[in-house]
Design a protein around this motif. Structure first.
Motif, PDB file in Angstrom:
ATOM      1  N   THR A  42       3.226  -8.826  21.308  1.00  0.00           N
ATOM      2  CA  THR A  42       4.491  -8.093  21.257  1.00  0.00           C
ATOM      3  C   THR A  42       5.350  -8.551  20.091  1.00  0.00           C
ATOM      4  N   PHE A  43       5.298  -9.847  19.788  1.00  0.00           N
ATOM      5  CA  PHE A  43       6.092 -10.388  18.678  1.00  0.00           C
ATOM      6  C   PHE A  43       5.760  -9.663  17.382  1.00  0.00           C
ATOM      7  N   PHE A  44       4.485  -9.490  17.097  1.00  0.00           N
ATOM      8  CA  PHE A  44       4.100  -8.783  15.882  1.00  0.00           C
ATOM      9  C   PHE A  44       4.159  -7.269  16.073  1.00  0.00           C
ATOM     10  N   GLY A  45       3.938  -6.799  17.307  1.00  0.00           N
ATOM     11  CA  GLY A  45       4.029  -5.365  17.546  1.00  0.00           C
ATOM     12  C   GLY A  45       5.408  -4.816  17.271  1.00  0.00           C
ATOM     13  N   THR A  46       6.449  -5.589  17.585  1.00  0.00           N
ATOM     14  CA  THR A  46       7.806  -5.138  17.282  1.00  0.00           C
ATOM     15  C   THR A  46       8.042  -5.065  15.776  1.00  0.00           C
ATOM     16  N   MET A  47       7.447  -5.967  15.014  1.00  0.00           N
ATOM     17  CA  MET A  47       7.574  -5.905  13.560  1.00  0.00           C
ATOM     18  C   MET A  47       6.868  -4.675  13.004  1.00  0.00           C
ATOM     19  N   TYR A  48       5.673  -4.362  13.553  1.00  0.00           N
ATOM     20  CA  TYR A  48       4.985  -3.144  13.109  1.00  0.00           C
ATOM     21  C   TYR A  48       5.795  -1.898  13.459  1.00  0.00           C
ATOM     22  N   SER A  49       6.390  -1.895  14.655  1.00  0.00           N
ATOM     23  CA  SER A  49       7.224  -0.752  15.040  1.00  0.00           C
ATOM     24  C   SER A  49       8.436  -0.616  14.131  1.00  0.00           C
ATOM     25  N   PHE A  50       9.003  -1.749  13.723  1.00  0.00           N
ATOM     26  CA  PHE A  50      10.156  -1.692  12.831  1.00  0.00           C
ATOM     27  C   PHE A  50       9.754  -1.162  11.455  1.00  0.00           C
ATOM     28  N   LEU A  51       8.588  -1.525  10.972  1.00  0.00           N
ATOM     29  CA  LEU A  51       8.104  -0.966   9.708  1.00  0.00           C
ATOM     30  C   LEU A  51       7.879   0.537   9.839  1.00  0.00           C
ATOM     31  N   ASP A  52       7.378   0.965  10.978  1.00  0.00           N
ATOM     32  CA  ASP A  52       7.234   2.398  11.219  1.00  0.00           C
ATOM     33  C   ASP A  52       8.594   3.085  11.208  1.00  0.00           C
ATOM     34  N   LEU A  59      13.685  -3.119   3.246  1.00  0.00           N
ATOM     35  CA  LEU A  59      12.337  -3.681   3.314  1.00  0.00           C
ATOM     36  C   LEU A  59      12.259  -5.015   2.588  1.00  0.00           C
ATOM     37  N   THR A  60      12.947  -5.132   1.449  1.00  0.00           N
ATOM     38  CA  THR A  60      12.978  -6.403   0.730  1.00  0.00           C
ATOM     39  C   THR A  60      13.678  -7.476   1.553  1.00  0.00           C
ATOM     40  N   ALA A  61      14.816  -7.135   2.150  1.00  0.00           N
ATOM     41  CA  ALA A  61      15.523  -8.103   2.987  1.00  0.00           C
ATOM     42  C   ALA A  61      14.705  -8.483   4.214  1.00  0.00           C
ATOM     43  N   PHE A  62      13.979  -7.525   4.783  1.00  0.00           N
ATOM     44  CA  PHE A  62      13.122  -7.814   5.940  1.00  0.00           C
ATOM     45  C   PHE A  62      12.031  -8.813   5.576  1.00  0.00           C
ATOM     46  N   ARG A  63      11.425  -8.609   4.404  1.00  0.00           N
ATOM     47  CA  ARG A  63      10.345  -9.517   3.987  1.00  0.00           C
ATOM     48  C   ARG A  63      10.870 -10.898   3.611  1.00  0.00           C
ATOM     49  N   ALA A 104      -1.368 -17.024  12.118  1.00  0.00           N
ATOM     50  CA  ALA A 104      -2.020 -16.994  10.805  1.00  0.00           C
ATOM     51  C   ALA A 104      -2.681 -15.645  10.541  1.00  0.00           C
ATOM     52  N   ASP A 105      -3.523 -15.178  11.475  1.00  0.00           N
ATOM     53  CA  ASP A 105      -4.247 -13.921  11.245  1.00  0.00           C
ATOM     54  C   ASP A 105      -3.298 -12.732  11.204  1.00  0.00           C
ATOM     55  N   GLU A 106      -2.380 -12.667  12.163  1.00  0.00           N
ATOM     56  CA  GLU A 106      -1.449 -11.538  12.201  1.00  0.00           C
ATOM     57  C   GLU A 106      -0.503 -11.546  11.015  1.00  0.00           C
ATOM     58  N   LEU A 107      -0.178 -12.734  10.514  1.00  0.00           N
ATOM     59  CA  LEU A 107       0.713 -12.802   9.364  1.00  0.00           C
ATOM     60  C   LEU A 107       0.068 -12.191   8.132  1.00  0.00           C
ATOM     61  N   ARG A 108      -1.220 -12.419   7.955  1.00  0.00           N
ATOM     62  CA  ARG A 108      -1.921 -11.789   6.826  1.00  0.00           C
ATOM     63  C   ARG A 108      -1.946 -10.272   6.979  1.00  0.00           C
ATOM     64  N   ARG A 109      -2.165  -9.813   8.198  1.00  0.00           N
ATOM     65  CA  ARG A 109      -2.143  -8.370   8.439  1.00  0.00           C
ATOM     66  C   ARG A 109      -0.753  -7.797   8.165  1.00  0.00           C
ATOM     67  N   LEU A 110       0.277  -8.520   8.591  1.00  0.00           N
ATOM     68  CA  LEU A 110       1.643  -8.061   8.365  1.00  0.00           C
ATOM     69  C   LEU A 110       1.978  -8.032   6.884  1.00  0.00           C
ATOM     70  N   LEU A 117       3.174  -4.790   4.867  1.00  0.00           N
ATOM     71  CA  LEU A 117       4.437  -4.788   4.130  1.00  0.00           C
ATOM     72  C   LEU A 117       4.236  -4.326   2.695  1.00  0.00           C
ATOM     73  N   ARG A 118       3.224  -4.869   2.038  1.00  0.00           N
ATOM     74  CA  ARG A 118       2.944  -4.463   0.652  1.00  0.00           C
ATOM     75  C   ARG A 118       2.573  -2.987   0.572  1.00  0.00           C
ATOM     76  N   ARG A 119       1.799  -2.530   1.542  1.00  0.00           N
ATOM     77  CA  ARG A 119       1.359  -1.134   1.517  1.00  0.00           C
ATOM     78  C   ARG A 119       2.536  -0.184   1.677  1.00  0.00           C
ATOM     79  N   LEU A 120       3.399  -0.489   2.630  1.00  0.00           N
ATOM     80  CA  LEU A 120       4.560   0.369   2.851  1.00  0.00           C
ATOM     81  C   LEU A 120       5.526   0.303   1.673  1.00  0.00           C
ATOM     82  N   ASP A 121       5.745  -0.900   1.140  1.00  0.00           N
ATOM     83  CA  ASP A 121       6.646  -1.055   0.006  1.00  0.00           C
ATOM     84  C   ASP A 121       6.133  -0.286  -1.210  1.00  0.00           C
ATOM     85  N   GLU A 122       4.853  -0.385  -1.478  1.00  0.00           N
ATOM     86  CA  GLU A 122       4.283   0.326  -2.621  1.00  0.00           C
ATOM     87  C   GLU A 122       4.361   1.835  -2.427  1.00  0.00           C
ATOM     88  N   MET A 123       4.164   2.299  -1.196  1.00  0.00           N
ATOM     89  CA  MET A 123       4.190   3.742  -0.954  1.00  0.00           C
ATOM     90  C   MET A 123       5.594   4.303  -1.157  1.00  0.00           C
TER      91      MET A 123
END
Length: 502
Positions: free
Chosen positions: A148-158, A250-254, A276-282, A286-292
């Motif tokens: 849930t900790f990382f799921g909320t971050m993914y939802s916020f990026l969405d 997005l910059t402030a979030f990162r 560690a693993d989820e942080l790499r995914r995050l 983040l880079r993908r959304l920022d670049e888009m």
């Protein structure tokens, strides 16, 4: 208290805490998915109004682009501190629940450590199974906190993606485009069903259309907050405002939200989440959304610049092969640079809007400004190179005209020149010189057939500056025209200078 009632009570408390943990995670996930409704597009400067950081910003380096400096200047909306405050509160509560669950009796601690306690001969087998189930629920609840900790971050990026492309009522790409949907399976969004198994759902960066209820509700909320929101409504109605504000968020979030939550006491020491693993995914997400989002904003500006350059170089009726000596730059040069000035003012308008009486912050302190203009400068150089390569022949005047305009553009945007832009201008000058030499060679052959002779300059007579080889007399003409151009436009293009205006 006897051993058996104590173990029964410990099991009940353990199940209660596991259930409370799952309930808090469910409410946390729901709130994260509905963050779009809380965006009011009120801009602030810096993070002074945010909740207290877990990580002291005093320890940051004093470099110009260090987080401590960016924290004082970064533009952001009130959605970020709301998300941070919510995450800090819930992780603190979950950490407190978990810390309390580490204080059971001796026999229960033995079960928590994965060892089987010694039960009396009369101990009910059902109660023993219940104890094992409580231990399993505790482990499952702790794993669910991590998801849930990382799921909320993914939802916020969405949410940020929906706000960037949906708040203005615009859909930047066709729904049939393969790039219109960026789907990614997010384990942080999984839920536990009654059987204890994991049920996954898919979060996707769907470009919202007109039926996006959440995005439309956010826009309605933005317009109905109070009367002060009417100021700047015309500008805020523009699509660029939402994209730029989301890039700043997005910059402030990162830079601030993610490190602060990862270094919190509850996450690092109490819950001891393996990130560690989820942080790499995050980070990848983040880079993908920022670049888009960034590419979408820059692509529109680059297309406008490219159209200006093509009209001026190829469709302006200018004859590069027969023109006389240059007297000034062509109008497309001023038009392209003025378009960049308007883009600069657009970003400045976003960054400077921090409320009445607020201190004025320089645009050059914002990471977004330098990033945007470095890309636009490189794209402008690439467009100019492609247009010049479509010209087959240059006269002496045409060559000097092209060199003059390229030098004016490169020197005006010197602050944002990068290696790709420098290489484009180098290739441009090399092509212009080679095309001019070919034109002169053809002219000499034609003159020889007519019994005439044309002078051929010796290589030693050419003087080279910044990769451009010209005769000294030609350099004097170009330098004089550049000085005149700089003197006329120093006020117009002052925003591109290193020193701030006094």
């Amino acid at each position: 208290m006897a051993q058996e009632p104590a173990i029964i009570l410990a099991n009940l408390i353990s199940q209660l805490k596991a259930g409370l943990t799952l309930f808090l995670c469910e409410m946390w996930s729901r709130d994260a998915r509905e963050m779009t409704l809380h965006e009011n597009w009120r801009l602030h400067h810096g993070t002074s109004y945010w909740p207290a950081f877990y990580v002291g910003r005093r320890d940051q380096h004093a470099a110009e682009d260090a987080p401590a400096v960016v924290a004082e200047t970064i533009a952001n909306t009130e959605l970020l501190p709301l998300f941070l405050r919510t995450a800090q509160t819930i992780t603190g509560q979950l950490g407190t629940i978990h810390a309390m669950s580490l204080q059971p009796g001796k026999s229960t601690r033995t079960m928590m450590q994965g060892q089987t306690p010694h039960f009396d001969a009369n101990f009910d087998e059902v109660q023993r199974q219940q104890s094992e189930r409580s231990h399993k629920m505790h482990d499952m609840a702790l794993a669910h906190v991590r998801r849930t900790f990382f799921g909320t971050m993914y939802s916020f990026l969405d949410t940020l993606h929906a706000l960037a492309f949906g708040a203005g009522g615009q859909t930047p790409m066709s729904a049939a485009s393969p790039a219109a949907v960026l789907q990614m399976e997010v384990p942080g969004a999984s839920m536990l069903d009654n059987s204890g198994s994991v049920r996954r759902r898919r979060l996707s960066f769907n470009l919202p259309g007109r039926s996006d209820v959440a995005g439309e509700a956010a826009v309605r909320r933005r317009h109905s907050i109070d009367g002060s929101e009417q100021d700047g409504s015309r500008r805020r109605g523009e699509r660029s405002f939402f994209v730029l504000a989301t890039l700043c968020n997005l910059t402030a979030f990162r830079l601030f939200v993610v490190p602060d939550l990862l270094h919190s006491k509850a996450v690092r020491y109490t819950l001891k989440l393996d990130v560690a693993d989820e942080l790499r995914r995050l980070e990848r997400l983040l880079r993908r959304l920022d670049e888009m989002i960034f590419s979408y904003y820059v692509r529109d500006k680059s297309q406008q610049l490219g159209a200006i350059v093509r009209r001026g170089v190829l469709m302006g009726g200018f004859s590069w092969a027969t023109t006389e000596m240059p007297r000034d730059t062509q109008p497309y040069v001023s038009e392209a640079l003025l378009y960049l000035v308007f883009t600069h003012a657009e970003i400045m308008d976003l960054i400077a809007e921090v409320g009445a009486g607020a201190e004025h912050h320089m645009v050059k302190q914002q990471p977004l400004t330098k990033r945007v203009f470095q890309v636009l400068t490189a794209n402008l150089a690439q467009d100019l190179l492609e247009c010049v390569r479509a010209i087959d022949a240059f006269s002496v005047g045409g060559m000097l005209q092209c060199v003059l305009e390229a030098l004016v553009i490169s020197q005006t945007l010197q602050m944002y020149m990068t290696a790709p832009a420098t290489e484009c201008f180098r290739l441009l000058h090399a092509y212009v010189r080679a095309a001019f030499d070919r034109s002169q060679e053809r002219a000499r052959k034609l003159a020889s057939q007519q019994g005439r002779a044309l002078p051929v300059p010796e290589p030693s007579d050419l003087h080279e500056e910044d990769g451009v080889r010209l005769l000294p007399a030609h350099w004097d003409l170009v330098h004089g025209l550049m000085r005149d151009c700089t003197r006329r436009t120093q006020i117009q293009f002052r925003c591109f200078q290193n020193s701030p205006p006094s």
